[in-house]
Design a protein around this motif. Structure first.
Motif, PDB file in Angstrom:
ATOM      1  N   ILE A  73       0.840  -1.206   0.000  1.00 39.59           N
ATOM      2  CA  ILE A  73       0.000   0.000   0.000  1.00 39.59           C
ATOM      3  C   ILE A  73       0.873   1.253   0.000  1.00 39.59           C
ATOM      4  CG2 ILE A  73      -1.785   1.288   1.291  1.00 39.59           C
ATOM      5  CD1 ILE A  73      -2.969  -1.353   0.779  1.00 39.59           C
ATOM      6  N   GLU A  74       0.592   2.161  -0.925  1.00 35.25           N
ATOM      7  CA  GLU A  74       1.243   3.462  -0.814  1.00 35.25           C
ATOM      8  C   GLU A  74       0.345   4.332   0.064  1.00 35.25           C
ATOM      9  OE1 GLU A  74       2.969   7.360  -2.982  1.00 35.25           O
ATOM     10  OE2 GLU A  74       2.115   5.809  -4.294  1.00 35.25           O
ATOM     11  N   VAL A  75       0.794   4.523   1.285  1.00 38.47           N
ATOM     12  CA  VAL A  75      -0.054   5.107   2.330  1.00 38.47           C
ATOM     13  C   VAL A  75      -0.532   6.499   1.945  1.00 38.47           C
ATOM     14  CG1 VAL A  75      -0.108   5.768   4.759  1.00 38.47           C
ATOM     15  CG2 VAL A  75       1.191   3.753   4.041  1.00 38.47           C
ATOM     16  N   SER A  76       0.359   7.283   1.338  1.00 42.56           N
ATOM     17  CA  SER A  76       0.005   8.680   1.065  1.00 42.56           C
ATOM     18  C   SER A  76      -1.091   8.816   0.015  1.00 42.56           C
ATOM     19  CB  SER A  76       1.247   9.461   0.655  1.00 42.56           C
ATOM     20  OG  SER A  76       1.939   8.740  -0.333  1.00 42.56           O
ATOM     21  N   ARG A  77      -1.428   7.704  -0.661  1.00 48.52           N
ATOM     22  CA  ARG A  77      -2.500   7.774  -1.658  1.00 48.52           C
ATOM     23  C   ARG A  77      -3.884   7.457  -1.071  1.00 48.52           C
ATOM     24  NH1 ARG A  77      -1.032   8.437  -6.863  1.00 48.52           N
ATOM     25  NH2 ARG A  77       1.137   8.026  -7.404  1.00 48.52           N
ATOM     26  N   LEU A  78      -3.915   7.002   0.163  1.00 48.95           N
ATOM     27  CA  LEU A  78      -5.207   6.649   0.766  1.00 48.95           C
ATOM     28  C   LEU A  78      -5.944   7.915   1.204  1.00 48.95           C
ATOM     29  CD1 LEU A  78      -4.138   3.626   3.050  1.00 48.95           C
ATOM     30  CD2 LEU A  78      -5.094   3.556   0.728  1.00 48.95           C
ATOM     31  N   ASN A  79      -7.281   7.878   1.084  1.00 57.40           N
ATOM     32  CA  ASN A  79      -8.040   9.024   1.600  1.00 57.40           C
ATOM     33  C   ASN A  79      -8.243   8.872   3.111  1.00 57.40           C
ATOM     34  OD1 ASN A  79     -10.272   7.379   2.145  1.00 57.40           O
ATOM     35  ND2 ASN A  79     -11.152   7.726   0.114  1.00 57.40           N
ATOM     36  N   GLU A  80      -8.888   9.853   3.723  1.00 57.07           N
ATOM     37  CA  GLU A  80      -8.983   9.882   5.193  1.00 57.07           C
ATOM     38  C   GLU A  80      -9.643   8.635   5.772  1.00 57.07           C
ATOM     39  OE1 GLU A  80      -7.955  11.793   7.806  1.00 57.07           O
ATOM     40  OE2 GLU A  80      -6.648  12.722   6.332  1.00 57.07           O
ATOM     41  N   SER A  81     -10.756   8.218   5.194  1.00 62.29           N
ATOM     42  CA  SER A  81     -11.452   7.076   5.787  1.00 62.29           C
ATOM     43  C   SER A  81     -10.707   5.779   5.512  1.00 62.29           C
ATOM     44  CB  SER A  81     -12.902   6.996   5.292  1.00 62.29           C
ATOM     45  OG  SER A  81     -12.917   6.824   3.912  1.00 62.29           O
ATOM     46  N   LEU A  83      -7.472   5.628   5.280  1.00 60.31           N
ATOM     47  CA  LEU A  83      -6.330   5.687   6.207  1.00 60.31           C
ATOM     48  C   LEU A  83      -6.735   5.245   7.602  1.00 60.31           C
ATOM     49  CD1 LEU A  83      -4.309   8.979   5.558  1.00 60.31           C
ATOM     50  CD2 LEU A  83      -3.428   6.643   5.621  1.00 60.31           C
ATOM     51  N   ALA A  84      -7.937   5.703   8.037  1.00 60.26           N
ATOM     52  CA  ALA A  84      -8.387   5.348   9.382  1.00 60.26           C
ATOM     53  C   ALA A  84      -8.519   3.837   9.504  1.00 60.26           C
ATOM     54  CB  ALA A  84      -9.724   6.035   9.677  1.00 60.26           C
ATOM     55  N   GLU A  85      -9.132   3.234   8.509  1.00 59.41           N
ATOM     56  CA  GLU A  85      -9.317   1.778   8.542  1.00 59.41           C
ATOM     57  C   GLU A  85      -7.971   1.057   8.461  1.00 59.41           C
ATOM     58  OE1 GLU A  85     -12.038   0.416   5.552  1.00 59.41           O
ATOM     59  OE2 GLU A  85     -11.674  -1.692   6.061  1.00 59.41           O
ATOM     60  N   TRP A  86      -7.089   1.584   7.611  1.00 60.89           N
ATOM     61  CA  TRP A  86      -5.759   0.971   7.440  1.00 60.89           C
ATOM     62  C   TRP A  86      -4.979   1.040   8.752  1.00 60.89           C
ATOM     63  CZ3 TRP A  86      -0.932   3.405   7.798  1.00 60.89           C
ATOM     64  CH2 TRP A  86       0.157   2.656   7.378  1.00 60.89           C
ATOM     65  N   ARG A  87      -5.014   2.207   9.400  1.00 59.03           N
ATOM     66  CA  ARG A  87      -4.295   2.342  10.685  1.00 59.03           C
ATOM     67  C   ARG A  87      -4.807   1.339  11.701  1.00 59.03           C
ATOM     68  NH1 ARG A  87      -4.711   8.090   9.927  1.00 59.03           N
ATOM     69  NH2 ARG A  87      -6.609   8.116  11.170  1.00 59.03           N
ATOM     70  N   ASN A  88      -6.138   1.148  11.696  1.00 60.10           N
ATOM     71  CA  ASN A  88      -6.740   0.279  12.699  1.00 60.10           C
ATOM     72  C   ASN A  88      -6.163  -1.128  12.671  1.00 60.10           C
ATOM     73  OD1 ASN A  88      -9.449  -1.709  13.204  1.00 60.10           O
ATOM     74  ND2 ASN A  88      -8.978  -0.172  14.767  1.00 60.10           N
ATOM     75  N   HIS A  89      -5.930  -1.673  11.464  1.00 59.83           N
ATOM     76  CA  HIS A  89      -5.444  -3.061  11.442  1.00 59.83           C
ATOM     77  C   HIS A  89      -3.976  -3.213  11.071  1.00 59.83           C
ATOM     78  CE1 HIS A  89      -5.872  -3.094   7.082  1.00 59.83           C
ATOM     79  NE2 HIS A  89      -7.107  -2.652   7.215  1.00 59.83           N
ATOM     80  N   THR A  90      -3.307  -2.091  10.726  1.00 67.17           N
ATOM     81  CA  THR A  90      -1.896  -2.225  10.312  1.00 67.17           C
ATOM     82  C   THR A  90      -0.926  -1.624  11.319  1.00 67.17           C
ATOM     83  OG1 THR A  90      -2.689  -1.978   8.043  1.00 67.17           O
ATOM     84  CG2 THR A  90      -0.315  -1.846   8.351  1.00 67.17           C
ATOM     85  N   ILE A  91      -1.342  -0.584  11.994  1.00 69.94           N
ATOM     86  CA  ILE A  91      -0.415   0.171  12.853  1.00 69.94           C
ATOM     87  C   ILE A  91      -0.879   0.145  14.305  1.00 69.94           C
ATOM     88  CG2 ILE A  91       0.574   2.472  13.326  1.00 69.94           C
ATOM     89  CD1 ILE A  91       1.552   1.427  10.679  1.00 69.94           C
ATOM     90  N   GLY A  92       0.042  -0.132  15.191  1.00 66.72           N
ATOM     91  CA  GLY A  92      -0.221   0.060  16.615  1.00 66.72           C
ATOM     92  C   GLY A  92       0.619   1.243  17.067  1.00 66.72           C
ATOM     93  N   PHE A  93      -0.013   2.260  17.619  1.00 66.70           N
ATOM     94  CA  PHE A  93       0.717   3.499  17.933  1.00 66.70           C
ATOM     95  C   PHE A  93       0.896   3.611  19.447  1.00 66.70           C
ATOM     96  CE2 PHE A  93       2.027   7.815  18.020  1.00 66.70           C
ATOM     97  CZ  PHE A  93       2.390   8.178  16.721  1.00 66.70           C
ATOM     98  N   ILE A  94       2.127   3.893  19.849  1.00 66.32           N
ATOM     99  CA  ILE A  94       2.425   4.076  21.278  1.00 66.32           C
ATOM    100  C   ILE A  94       2.943   5.500  21.465  1.00 66.32           C
ATOM    101  CG2 ILE A  94       3.818   3.257  23.224  1.00 66.32           C
ATOM    102  CD1 ILE A  94       4.012   0.562  21.441  1.00 66.32           C
ATOM    103  N   PHE A  95       2.287   6.226  22.358  1.00 66.19           N
ATOM    104  CA  PHE A  95       2.579   7.653  22.534  1.00 66.19           C
ATOM    105  C   PHE A  95       3.515   7.868  23.732  1.00 66.19           C
ATOM    106  CE2 PHE A  95      -1.637   7.118  20.831  1.00 66.19           C
ATOM    107  CZ  PHE A  95      -1.765   8.065  19.842  1.00 66.19           C
TER     108      PHE A  95
ATOM    109  N   ILE B 292      -6.222   8.168  15.477  1.00 66.56           N
ATOM    110  CA  ILE B 292      -5.063   7.321  15.208  1.00 66.56           C
ATOM    111  C   ILE B 292      -5.435   5.848  15.385  1.00 66.56           C
ATOM    112  CG2 ILE B 292      -2.803   6.640  16.126  1.00 66.56           C
ATOM    113  CD1 ILE B 292      -2.212   9.614  16.511  1.00 66.56           C
ATOM    114  N   LEU B 293      -6.308   5.569  16.362  1.00 65.96           N
ATOM    115  CA  LEU B 293      -6.723   4.182  16.583  1.00 65.96           C
ATOM    116  C   LEU B 293      -7.610   3.666  15.451  1.00 65.96           C
ATOM    117  CD1 LEU B 293      -7.597   4.173  20.395  1.00 65.96           C
ATOM    118  CD2 LEU B 293      -5.494   3.406  19.285  1.00 65.96           C
ATOM    119  N   GLY B 294      -8.060   4.589  14.590  1.00 66.73           N
ATOM    120  CA  GLY B 294      -8.829   4.152  13.427  1.00 66.73           C
ATOM    121  C   GLY B 294     -10.259   4.651  13.394  1.00 66.73           C
ATOM    122  N   TYR B 295     -10.641   5.471  14.399  1.00 65.32           N
ATOM    123  CA  TYR B 295     -12.022   5.967  14.400  1.00 65.32           C
ATOM    124  C   TYR B 295     -12.209   7.029  13.320  1.00 65.32           C
ATOM    125  CZ  TYR B 295     -13.363   3.393  18.520  1.00 65.32           C
ATOM    126  OH  TYR B 295     -13.674   2.376  19.376  1.00 65.32           O
TER     127      TYR B 295
END
Lengths: 239, 387
Positions: A73-81, A83-95, B292-295
């Motif tokens: 996936i070329e991430v920068s080509r995804l639209n907002e929604s 991207l949101a779905e992609w982040r949900n199952h591809t990325i785990g973010f730790i702040f 960021i969590l996907g919402y």
């Protein structure tokens, strides 16, 4: 254990911020491959572009030029929604600041990403329990964030990041707000997730001890990669 | 796929202090509107609860109230002996030719004067309204200038208490009994003998005739018989239907209720908007985390709309609680049908409460719209970096 196939591939990645009349180049044509299963630490002084790079890889910021591929996936080509779905199952973010929802318990915080998946409640409970077991906090599942220490909060945040079983974890200074003991516990947890669960980890840090847990350290300065170094086997293992 | 309900509900509870002023404003708006609607409902309830389906009332066609209706004595006799009218054990028709006049009486406590309905009833008049029961004293004796007064009216006007006297025109009338009319329009009346009323108030004719016609088919036949005779110019209606039409007085109050609801709700929406801007301002980073969590944006927006709705719903519930003490409180107004004092009770029905809560929820949702839209449209990176 890293495989040779890159899971993250950055090509000529450039990010320029326009602040009024002033153009600030945060990333200047970065080329970088990160193999699946690698644990990469990004280091550099403030303003070097490491957090910007992390945000683009995580799909929460967009490059001005260049490409950011994650898998196919070329991430920068995804639209907002998308991207949101992609982040949900591809990325785990730790702040750095954990970013737990203060009114939700540890269990509910960890469950948050799963509510988007359509899984049955019973299956969600199992997955949350497993994630909390991995970070050693299953006995704190009913605690609110304010009832936990910083280290515990960060481990709950890690459980939240891994609960959907994403292939990539990105961590933005995960030990920046922790004391030395808690920082070591958090880094050991990340190392376990990298070693045993095969998660690819990209971590921004100022802390050389935290960086030493990674398999590769990348140094940035003024938006450019200036140096890479591999950590010795066992580097970061607590004494 | 939504944010957990507990997320929004707990945020409302946890941050109640900062939202208290907004909740209070919405509570006051809801309370005022609910009280006005309860007032209108009270009038409607008191008139629509009046009347027995087995009774038919006959008035002059075109009259807006019994006090402005004329039924001649000849007509009254003809009505009494119609074949549909039920007869008692002695074979007499169960019928009451009645006179309704207005008397101007002084309120107790020097609060001015008002018209009160005096109803002259025939001997069968009481049997036709079994719901009206004597509470104190005794029934009037015809020819002795005696009256019985509703329990609700007695404390409101001078001379209407038991064993007191009041003057109407040149006549002094004695109150010998107090009756209870259980929430009906008769609670606004004074009763006396019909012939005595005609004599005292110089009325040649009656105002109305009430007859017992239990069968709906007989009621229709009677109606047809009376209304088809163009010379009679009479209108025959089952009592409940007649009283249900006498709800004009509720109209202006109900309109005032809706008008105030509309105007005050504008202020309440701004109060809710102000509170929600403060809330989303404090939780921008939280929104960034959720994104960021996907919402997706729409769920974030929906969550804040829900939260604003819940916040306002709390105000609505408080408003209902503030209005609750008014329920069943007795008050009075001037009837736009008879121009006499009508006594009624505020009546907060379950349906009015549902309407009030829905109204408050709508205020919250409307007030949350712009803040929710703004925060949900922030770029993720800007949201998560918010202080």
């Amino acid at each position: 254990m890293a495989s040779s196939d890159p899971i993250i591939r950055l090509k000529e990645l450039t990010k320029i911020y326009q602040q009024g009349e002033i153009r600030v180049t945060a990333l200047d044509g970065i080329d970088l491959d990160i193999a699946a299963g690698e644990f990469v630490a990004l280091m550099g002084p403030s303003g070097s572009g490491k957090s910007t790079l992390l945000h683009i890889v995580a799909g929460i910021d967009r490059p001005t030029r260049g490409e950011c591929w994650v898998g196919d996936i070329e991430v920068s080509r995804l639209n907002e929604s998308q991207l949101a779905e992609w982040r949900n199952h591809t990325i785990g973010f730790i702040f750095q600041t954990f970013n737990l929802i203060p009114v939700l318990t540890a269990f509910e915080n960890v469950e948050l990403p799963l509510l988007l998946t359509g899984l049955a409640p019973r299956r969600r409970r199992e997955l949350v329990q497993t994630a909390l077991d991995i970070v050693g906090l299953s006995d704190r599942s009913r605690h609110l964030p304010r009832q936990m220490s910083g280290g515990q909060e960060q481990r709950v945040a890690i459980a939240r990041a891994i609960v959907t079983d994403p292939p990539i974890l990105v961590a933005d200074e995960p030990t920046g707000n922790l004391d030395a003991h808690s920082a070591a516990t958090v880094m050991e947890t990340l190392q376990t997730l990298n070693g045993s669960a095969g998660k690819t980890i990209v971590m921004v840090t100022h802390d050389p001890r935290a960086a030493s847990f990674g398999s590769r350290i990348i140094h940035l300065e003024k938006g450019e990669l200036i140096r890479e170094s591999a950590t010795p086997p066992g580097g970061g293992t607590p004494a | 796929m939504t944010l957990p309900f507990s997320y929004n509900a707990r945020n409302v509870v946890v941050r109640w202090r900062s939202s208290a002023a907004t909740v209070l404003i919405i509570a006051l708006v809801v309370a005022v509107c609910l009280i006005l609607q309860a007032m209108a409902q009270g009038i409607v309830s008191s008139t629509s609860a009046t009347g027995d389906p087995a009774n038919v009332i006959i008035v002059r066609k075109g009259s807006t109230a019994e006090s402005s209706s004329i039924v001649t004595r000849t007509q009254a006799r003809r009505i009494q002996f119609l074949p549909q009218v039920q007869r008692d054990e002695r074979g007499d028709p169960i019928s009451s030719a009645e006179v309704v006049v207005l008397a101007n009486l002084r309120r107790r406590g020097g609060a001015g004067e008002a018209n009160v309905s005096l109803r002259g009833i025939s001997p069968a008049g009481r049997a036709l309204r079994p719901q009206v029961r004597l509470a104190e004293g005794r029934w009037f004796v015809p020819g002795k200038r005696e009256v019985v007064v509703s329990r609700r009216l007695a404390p409101r006007f001078e001379g209407l208490g038991l064993n007191e006297r009041f003057k109407s025109g040149a006549h002094s009338l004695a109150v010998v009994g107090i009756f209870d009319a259980v929430g009906t329009a008769f609670e606004s009346e004074i009763w006396l003998d019909a012939n005595e009323a005609r004599s005292l108030f110089d009325r040649e004719q009656f105002s109305s005739v009430i007859v017992r016609v239990p069968s709906p088919a007989d009621q229709q036949a009677m109606k047809k018989s009376l209304e088809s005779d163009k010379q009679l110019r009479l209108l025959a209606l089952p009592e409940p239907e007649y009283y249900a039409k006498l709800t004009k007085s509720a109209g202006p109050i109900r309109f005032l209720g809706y008008f105030l609801a509309a105007t005050l709700s504008v202020g309440a929406v701004f109060a809710a908007m102000n509170a929600m801007y403060a809330i989303v301002g404090r939780r921008t980073r939280e929104v960034g985390t959720l994104r960021i969590l996907g919402y997706p944006r729409r769920i974030i927006m929906l969550g804040f709309l829900m939260e604003g709705g819940l916040l306002a719903l709390a105000g609505g519930a408080l408003g209902c609680a503030l209005a609750a003490p008014f329920n069943w409180v007795t008050t009075s107004t001037i009837s736009f049908d008879s121009f006499s004092e009508i006594v009624f009770k505020f009546h907060i029905t379950p349906w009015l409460i549902i309407q009030a809560l829905a109204f408050s929820f709508a205020i919250g949702v409307a007030g949350s719209f712009l803040p929710a839209l703004r925060v949900s449209r922030l770029p993720v990176i800007a949201a998560v970096k918010a202080v």
